[in-house]
Design a protein around this motif. Sequence first.
Motif, PDB file in Angstrom:
ATOM      1  N   PRO A  43     -32.212   6.374 -23.325  1.00  0.00           N
ATOM      2  CA  PRO A  43     -31.001   6.381 -24.466  1.00  0.00           C
ATOM      3  C   PRO A  43     -31.080   7.928 -25.031  1.00  0.00           C
ATOM      4  O   PRO A  43     -31.863   8.539 -25.241  1.00  0.00           O
ATOM      5  CB  PRO A  43     -31.016   5.480 -25.251  1.00  0.00           C
ATOM      6  N   ASP A  44     -29.660   8.456 -24.787  1.00  0.00           N
ATOM      7  CA  ASP A  44     -30.090   9.884 -25.641  1.00  0.00           C
ATOM      8  C   ASP A  44     -30.347   9.903 -27.562  1.00  0.00           C
ATOM      9  O   ASP A  44     -31.048  10.740 -27.563  1.00  0.00           O
ATOM     10  CB  ASP A  44     -29.025  10.721 -25.316  1.00  0.00           C
ATOM     11  N   GLY A  45     -29.833   9.268 -27.997  1.00  0.00           N
ATOM     12  CA  GLY A  45     -29.325   8.901 -28.870  1.00  0.00           C
ATOM     13  C   GLY A  45     -30.735   7.966 -29.700  1.00  0.00           C
ATOM     14  O   GLY A  45     -31.392   6.977 -28.851  1.00  0.00           O
ATOM     15  N   PRO A  46     -30.598   7.730 -31.074  1.00  0.00           N
ATOM     16  CA  PRO A  46     -31.106   6.546 -31.735  1.00  0.00           C
ATOM     17  C   PRO A  46     -31.260   5.271 -30.860  1.00  0.00           C
ATOM     18  O   PRO A  46     -29.659   4.714 -30.993  1.00  0.00           O
ATOM     19  CB  PRO A  46     -31.440   6.755 -32.974  1.00  0.00           C
ATOM     20  N   VAL A  47     -32.081   4.577 -30.083  1.00  0.00           N
ATOM     21  CA  VAL A  47     -31.625   3.196 -30.435  1.00  0.00           C
ATOM     22  C   VAL A  47     -32.009   2.108 -31.986  1.00  0.00           C
ATOM     23  O   VAL A  47     -33.068   2.129 -31.597  1.00  0.00           O
ATOM     24  CB  VAL A  47     -32.127   2.196 -29.756  1.00  0.00           C
ATOM     25  N   GLY A  48     -30.922   1.588 -32.363  1.00  0.00           N
ATOM     26  CA  GLY A  48     -31.218   0.119 -33.768  1.00  0.00           C
ATOM     27  C   GLY A  48     -31.934  -0.397 -32.947  1.00  0.00           C
ATOM     28  O   GLY A  48     -31.422  -1.460 -32.395  1.00  0.00           O
ATOM     29  N   LEU A  49     -33.200  -1.007 -33.834  1.00  0.00           N
ATOM     30  CA  LEU A  49     -33.671  -2.078 -33.508  1.00  0.00           C
ATOM     31  C   LEU A  49     -34.085  -2.803 -34.512  1.00  0.00           C
ATOM     32  O   LEU A  49     -35.101  -2.309 -35.210  1.00  0.00           O
ATOM     33  CB  LEU A  49     -34.854  -1.893 -32.434  1.00  0.00           C
ATOM     34  N   ILE A  50     -33.833  -3.936 -35.090  1.00  0.00           N
ATOM     35  CA  ILE A  50     -33.207  -5.004 -36.427  1.00  0.00           C
ATOM     36  C   ILE A  50     -34.703  -5.735 -36.544  1.00  0.00           C
ATOM     37  O   ILE A  50     -34.925  -6.450 -35.127  1.00  0.00           O
ATOM     38  CB  ILE A  50     -31.910  -5.538 -36.760  1.00  0.00           C
ATOM     39  N   ASN A 268     -38.754   7.186 -36.429  1.00  0.00           N
ATOM     40  CA  ASN A 268     -38.213   5.564 -36.268  1.00  0.00           C
ATOM     41  C   ASN A 268     -38.358   4.632 -37.052  1.00  0.00           C
ATOM     42  O   ASN A 268     -38.690   3.248 -36.395  1.00  0.00           O
ATOM     43  CB  ASN A 268     -39.910   5.228 -34.654  1.00  0.00           C
ATOM     44  N   VAL A 269     -38.608   4.642 -38.334  1.00  0.00           N
ATOM     45  CA  VAL A 269     -38.281   3.245 -39.293  1.00  0.00           C
ATOM     46  C   VAL A 269     -37.471   3.836 -40.595  1.00  0.00           C
ATOM     47  O   VAL A 269     -37.337   4.839 -41.260  1.00  0.00           O
ATOM     48  CB  VAL A 269     -40.274   3.612 -39.678  1.00  0.00           C
ATOM     49  N   PHE A 270     -36.674   2.942 -40.521  1.00  0.00           N
ATOM     50  CA  PHE A 270     -35.691   2.619 -41.689  1.00  0.00           C
ATOM     51  C   PHE A 270     -36.045   1.787 -42.621  1.00  0.00           C
ATOM     52  O   PHE A 270     -35.854  -0.087 -41.350  1.00  0.00           O
ATOM     53  CB  PHE A 270     -34.796   3.103 -41.036  1.00  0.00           C
ATOM     54  N   ARG A 271     -36.570   1.747 -43.462  1.00  0.00           N
ATOM     55  CA  ARG A 271     -36.570   0.121 -44.547  1.00  0.00           C
ATOM     56  C   ARG A 271     -35.154  -0.639 -45.285  1.00  0.00           C
ATOM     57  O   ARG A 271     -34.566   0.429 -45.807  1.00  0.00           O
ATOM     58  CB  ARG A 271     -38.043   0.249 -45.083  1.00  0.00           C
ATOM     59  N   ILE A 272     -34.751  -1.381 -45.627  1.00  0.00           N
ATOM     60  CA  ILE A 272     -33.994  -1.802 -46.128  1.00  0.00           C
ATOM     61  C   ILE A 272     -34.223  -3.301 -46.815  1.00  0.00           C
ATOM     62  O   ILE A 272     -35.078  -4.140 -46.196  1.00  0.00           O
ATOM     63  CB  ILE A 272     -32.695  -2.036 -44.881  1.00  0.00           C
ATOM     64  N   ARG A 273     -33.741  -2.883 -48.133  1.00  0.00           N
ATOM     65  CA  ARG A 273     -34.185  -4.401 -48.362  1.00  0.00           C
ATOM     66  C   ARG A 273     -32.644  -4.975 -48.695  1.00  0.00           C
ATOM     67  O   ARG A 273     -31.529  -4.361 -48.561  1.00  0.00           O
ATOM     68  CB  ARG A 273     -34.311  -4.157 -50.515  1.00  0.00           C
ATOM     69  N   TYR A 274     -32.767  -6.284 -48.168  1.00  0.00           N
ATOM     70  CA  TYR A 274     -30.876  -7.031 -47.722  1.00  0.00           C
ATOM     71  C   TYR A 274     -30.425  -7.401 -49.371  1.00  0.00           C
ATOM     72  O   TYR A 274     -29.537  -6.950 -49.435  1.00  0.00           O
ATOM     73  CB  TYR A 274     -31.503  -8.690 -47.711  1.00  0.00           C
ATOM     74  N   GLU A 275     -30.722  -7.185 -50.577  1.00  0.00           N
ATOM     75  CA  GLU A 275     -30.182  -7.413 -51.962  1.00  0.00           C
ATOM     76  C   GLU A 275     -29.246  -5.946 -52.382  1.00  0.00           C
ATOM     77  O   GLU A 275     -28.522  -5.794 -52.395  1.00  0.00           O
ATOM     78  CB  GLU A 275     -31.104  -7.370 -52.401  1.00  0.00           C
ATOM     79  N   THR A 276     -30.402  -4.675 -51.883  1.00  0.00           N
ATOM     80  CA  THR A 276     -29.701  -3.555 -51.714  1.00  0.00           C
ATOM     81  C   THR A 276     -28.367  -3.482 -51.127  1.00  0.00           C
ATOM     82  O   THR A 276     -27.391  -2.451 -51.050  1.00  0.00           O
ATOM     83  CB  THR A 276     -30.395  -2.431 -51.609  1.00  0.00           C
ATOM     84  N   LEU A 277     -28.156  -3.577 -49.770  1.00  0.00           N
ATOM     85  CA  LEU A 277     -27.736  -3.658 -49.292  1.00  0.00           C
ATOM     86  C   LEU A 277     -26.280  -4.043 -49.640  1.00  0.00           C
ATOM     87  O   LEU A 277     -25.006  -4.205 -49.328  1.00  0.00           O
ATOM     88  CB  LEU A 277     -27.717  -3.834 -47.211  1.00  0.00           C
ATOM     89  N   CYS A 278     -26.654  -5.823 -50.081  1.00  0.00           N
ATOM     90  CA  CYS A 278     -25.517  -6.144 -50.240  1.00  0.00           C
ATOM     91  C   CYS A 278     -25.191  -5.724 -51.934  1.00  0.00           C
ATOM     92  O   CYS A 278     -23.283  -5.137 -51.907  1.00  0.00           O
ATOM     93  CB  CYS A 278     -25.696  -7.831 -51.013  1.00  0.00           C
ATOM     94  N   HIS A 291     -31.527  10.129 -42.988  1.00  0.00           N
ATOM     95  CA  HIS A 291     -32.671   9.508 -41.624  1.00  0.00           C
ATOM     96  C   HIS A 291     -31.954   9.901 -40.621  1.00  0.00           C
ATOM     97  O   HIS A 291     -32.961  10.862 -39.620  1.00  0.00           O
ATOM     98  CB  HIS A 291     -32.777   8.476 -42.032  1.00  0.00           C
ATOM     99  N   LEU A 292     -31.029   9.790 -39.932  1.00  0.00           N
ATOM    100  CA  LEU A 292     -30.561  10.161 -38.872  1.00  0.00           C
ATOM    101  C   LEU A 292     -30.012  11.435 -38.241  1.00  0.00           C
ATOM    102  O   LEU A 292     -30.513  12.113 -37.430  1.00  0.00           O
ATOM    103  CB  LEU A 292     -28.890   9.808 -38.942  1.00  0.00           C
ATOM    104  N   ARG A 293     -29.514  11.864 -39.415  1.00  0.00           N
ATOM    105  CA  ARG A 293     -29.212  13.459 -39.480  1.00  0.00           C
ATOM    106  C   ARG A 293     -30.457  14.058 -39.420  1.00  0.00           C
ATOM    107  O   ARG A 293     -31.099  15.140 -38.114  1.00  0.00           O
ATOM    108  CB  ARG A 293     -28.127  14.653 -40.898  1.00  0.00           C
ATOM    109  N   ASN A 294     -31.433  13.715 -40.204  1.00  0.00           N
ATOM    110  CA  ASN A 294     -33.606  14.843 -40.069  1.00  0.00           C
ATOM    111  C   ASN A 294     -33.918  14.251 -39.007  1.00  0.00           C
ATOM    112  O   ASN A 294     -34.939  15.402 -38.466  1.00  0.00           O
ATOM    113  CB  ASN A 294     -33.484  15.098 -41.108  1.00  0.00           C
ATOM    114  N   HIS A 295     -33.931  13.477 -38.791  1.00  0.00           N
ATOM    115  CA  HIS A 295     -35.126  12.590 -37.439  1.00  0.00           C
ATOM    116  C   HIS A 295     -33.906  13.293 -36.130  1.00  0.00           C
ATOM    117  O   HIS A 295     -35.008  12.920 -35.089  1.00  0.00           O
ATOM    118  CB  HIS A 295     -35.814  11.446 -37.762  1.00  0.00           C
TER     119      HIS A 295
END
Length: 342
Positions: A43-50, A268-278, A291-295
């Motif tokens: 893939p040319d772009g980032p591949v998001g893997l949750i 290659n790492v992006f951390r997320i808290r569920y509570e913050t997303l909500c 993150h996506l722009r810089n990396h």
Amino acid sequence: MKDGFPDRAPRYQRNGTLESVLETLNAALAPGAGTLIQDGAQPDGPVGLIVGNPRSGTTLLLQWLGYNGYFSYPTNLISRFYAAPAAGALVQKMLCDPALRYKDELAEEIAAPDYRSDLGKTAGLLGANPFWYFWRRFFPSEPTNHIPPNRWPADKARRFAAEIASLEAALTRPFAMKALYLNWNIAELAGALPNALFFHVTREPVFAVQSLLEARRRFNGDAAAWWGMKPPQYAELLGKDPVEQAAATVRLTDLAIEDALDRAPARNVFRIRYETLCEKPETVFESLKSHLRNHFGYALPDAYSGPSRFDHTPDIRLSPEEIRRFEAEWALHDRAALQGAA
């Protein structure tokens, strides 16, 4: 395609007729699918893997990434084409892309997906799908979801990467999907997909454990029955009581993921808290955009236009005795224990 849940509650039983139709359809399409796939392509772009524990916000995160257009994603329609997903993506474009309409021959309105889900399953043609049938084509899952290094299917992993590249090309946007199936093979996945961006979503432990126990009761009718992916310690955990088993599973899974991500490059790492997303999805958006722009040199929209928040109910429903057992089990597991079990 069989799975490990023969005792599902009635509402979660598979439709045998549908399964038969899908097997026939995919067997017919698979031989021709190679025309959409370039051998060895990446893939040319980032591949998001949750990655993360079930019941910790992984479905919501996939919906949020996909429904807002940040990534393309496996829909309920594309998932039906698990042996030829790029073909499924083209069928989806034909049905849903206004630019491909011709004289209203296929003029039916396609409902926009919403953020509801039922144990990871969504409704609607464009609802986000966990895509497990696709994963099972490439990676073994028995006796656990951890593949030892000497069993890592390198050739299939290369094909896996090439098929994701074909999905990216068909959908004209970087692709994201759940990767809980290989929570314990992050290093190998990173080797197969250098542009992987691992989204590790975590939830307040007591609520993750509570929700996992409730999911077991709903899906199997019994909190003691296994539900979800199987960590390397699966055989040992079977001897524990349900609360202890769920607590150990959540703890050991997150520790294994964190150990792997600590060794991975920061890009290659992006951390997320569920509570913050909500509670603050716009904050997550701004962090992800940066993150996506810089990396990766990948631009998200300048302004956030998604939901302002998502409802979540932080109510403890475990009994005092269950809380005690949860806390005791949680305290047993730390990084030293994880390394000793590896």
